[in-house]
Design an enzyme around this catalytic site. Structure first.
Site, mmCIF file in Angstrom:
data_model
loop_
_atom_site.group_PDB
_atom_site.id
_atom_site.type_symbol
_atom_site.label_atom_id
_atom_site.label_comp_id
_atom_site.label_asym_id
_atom_site.label_seq_id
_atom_site.Cartn_x
_atom_site.Cartn_y
_atom_site.Cartn_z
ATOM 1 N N ASN A 91 0.871 -1.171 0.000
ATOM 2 C CA ASN A 91 0.000 0.000 0.000
ATOM 3 C C ASN A 91 0.913 1.227 0.000
ATOM 4 O O ASN A 91 1.473 1.594 1.020
ATOM 5 C CB ASN A 91 -0.882 -0.035 1.250
ATOM 6 C CG ASN A 91 -1.833 1.138 1.306
ATOM 7 O OD1 ASN A 91 -1.783 2.031 0.450
ATOM 8 N ND2 ASN A 91 -2.694 1.152 2.311
ATOM 9 N N ARG A 105 -2.631 -2.138 -3.351
ATOM 10 C CA ARG A 105 -3.867 -1.398 -3.099
ATOM 11 C C ARG A 105 -3.823 -0.099 -3.924
ATOM 12 O O ARG A 105 -2.845 0.643 -3.868
ATOM 13 C CB ARG A 105 -3.966 -1.038 -1.614
ATOM 14 C CG ARG A 105 -5.188 -0.219 -1.326
ATOM 15 C CD ARG A 105 -4.913 0.796 -0.264
ATOM 16 N NE ARG A 105 -6.075 1.636 -0.053
ATOM 17 C CZ ARG A 105 -6.044 2.789 0.585
ATOM 18 N NH1 ARG A 105 -4.903 3.225 1.081
ATOM 19 N NH2 ARG A 105 -7.114 3.495 0.730
ATOM 20 N N HIS A 159 -12.910 2.586 0.279
ATOM 21 C CA HIS A 159 -12.947 1.475 1.256
ATOM 22 C C HIS A 159 -13.668 0.260 0.678
ATOM 23 O O HIS A 159 -14.237 -0.545 1.418
ATOM 24 C CB HIS A 159 -13.686 1.886 2.554
ATOM 25 C CG HIS A 159 -12.987 2.917 3.370
ATOM 26 N ND1 HIS A 159 -13.656 3.932 3.998
ATOM 27 C CD2 HIS A 159 -11.682 3.083 3.679
ATOM 28 C CE1 HIS A 159 -12.793 4.697 4.661
ATOM 29 N NE2 HIS A 159 -11.586 4.199 4.473
#
Ligand code: ADP
Length: 399
Positions: free
Chosen positions: A7, A90, A179
């Site tokens: 990430n 991500r 999210h």
């Protein structure tokens, strides 16, 4: 099979090495302050914890240190990089193009770069991370997992802002939502945990962390969510304002003689519960201060809970009912008193918490409503890294 999850932020890089068979986290950590003074590598494996100040002029050097740590003779979790079978990244913004997790190639990286206008703080950093990993491990397959993808099932009536339609046609201004990996995982897990048929279910997932968003998930699909074009829309958050009248921008620009970029910075970083309390974005600090009689800390919590409850109510209307409300992320999993305050607003619907179970549920799965509650309320800890690893595995295992 071991999967590395990355990430990449603008000055940080979080990582987790996950064994996809056992779901065990073999190692995890962060490279912080990349390209700044005081760059630091934090590394944790089963029984070792390392912190090292190292020069990190760019993300490539940071990833290099992560690889060195993972294979270190003394504390490494693996003996060779060959044990990493794939890397999952991500990615915050996948625009309208990416409706699912995707195997990385040149075109995919270009497309993510193209969406930098929509996520200027995130997508450029993701591209740097992707390119650095590709450079260092050119033969390892990589997969990108998007925060926005799960919400691509939202219909135009919910994603369109009531603005000139040309703005959507020309610039793709619309609600995207974020999210997504968390809402997807938590809604599925909630259905599983409660024995609901996901294809015939109405679930509201409340991802309440430092950044927070709510999602209406009908029959396993996102039909609405509180964040929008950017993660700024929606409920009040740790430091973000959430919804507000856009007229505030012009008014405050004149009053404080500041420009739009400065205002956006304040809305992103100095607002939310931090802004109201003048104290902290962290609910642990606010609860402590509240205990000491701090009225603004109390007000911040009330604003937060009220906004969450209003979204839950509106999503009940959007889905014409609800079977379950699930709380997750730092606040949702741990902040017992905030859950209590949110659910209090839903009492008229016959939603009731079992106080005893609620106060004893911290970071674990549980149903926290009473048996006679009209809607089940539960805590389902989220695990975004595991979803990324799982998606990555699902794609690369078919290659
Ligand atoms: P992020 O959005 O950065 O991933 P997290 O989901 O980890 O955030 O949530 C972090 C937030 O969770 C903290 O800022 C704090 O407000 C809240 N939090 C964490 N632990 C507790 C706790 N025990 N009690 C109350 N709030 C907590």
């Amino acid at each position: 099979m071991d999967i590395l999850v990355i990430n990449c932020g603008s000055s940080s890089l979080k990582y987790q090495l996950i064994n996809i068979t056992t779901k065990e986290i073999l190692a995890s950590g962060i490279c912080d302050r990349i390209n700044l003074d005081g760059s630091i590598l934090k590394y944790k494996s089963k029984d070792k914890k390392i912190e090292q100040n190292l020069p990190m002029p760019d993300h490539k050097s940071a990833i290099g240190y992560v690889f060195d740590a993972l294979t270190n003779k003394e504390y490494g979790a693996i003996s060779s990089l060959n044990e990493i079978k794939a890397i999952g990244h991500r990615i915050v913004h996948g625009g309208e193009h990416f409706v699912t997790s995707t195997l990385v190639n040149d075109d995919v990286i270009e497309k993510i770069r193209d969406y930098s206008d929509l996520a200027p703080l995130h997508n450029p950093a993701h591209v740097i991370g992707l390119e650095a990993c590709r450079y260092l491990m050119p033969y390892t397959p990589m997969v990108v997992v998007f925060d926005t993808a799960f919400h691509q099932t939202i219909e135009p009536k919910a994603y369109l802002y009531a603005l000139p339609y040309e703005w959507y046609e020309k610039y793709k201004i619309r609600k995207y939502g974020f999210h997504g990996t968390s809402h997807s995982y938590v809604s599925k897990r909630t259905a599983e945990y409660l024995g609901l048929d996901i294809n015939n279910s109405k679930i509201i997932t409340c991802h309440l962390g430092n950044g927070s968003s709510i999602c209406a998930v009908k029959n396993g699909k996102s039909i609405d969510t509180s964040m929008g074009l950017s993660p700024l829309e929606g409920i009040a958050m740790g430091t973000r304002s959430g919804d507000l009248d856009p007229a505030v921008l012009q008014y405050i620009a004149k009053k404080e003689n500041i420009n739009i970029d400065e205002i956006l910075n304040i809305l992103n970083k100095k607002s939310g519960v931090l802004g109201i309390s003048k104290l902290s974005s962290d609910f642990r600090d606010l609860l402590k201060a509240e205990g000491e009689g701090n009225e603004l800390a109390k007000l911040a919590r009330r604003v937060f809970a009220y906004r969450v409850a209003k979204y839950i109510g509106s999503y009940m209307a959007a889905m014409n009912g609800v079977d379950a409300v699930a709380f997750c992320a730092g606040v949702g999993e741990n902040a017992v008193y905030i859950r209590g305050m949110i659910v209090e607003h839903l009492g008229f619907l016959g939603v009731r918490l079992d106080e005893n179970i609620n106060v004893n549920t911290i970071g674990t799965e549980a149903v926290i409503s009473t048996p006679d509650s009209k809607v089940k309320v539960c805590v389902i800890p989220t695990n975004e890294e595991l979803v990324i690893a799982q998606d990555t595995y699902n794609i690369v295992s078919k290659l």
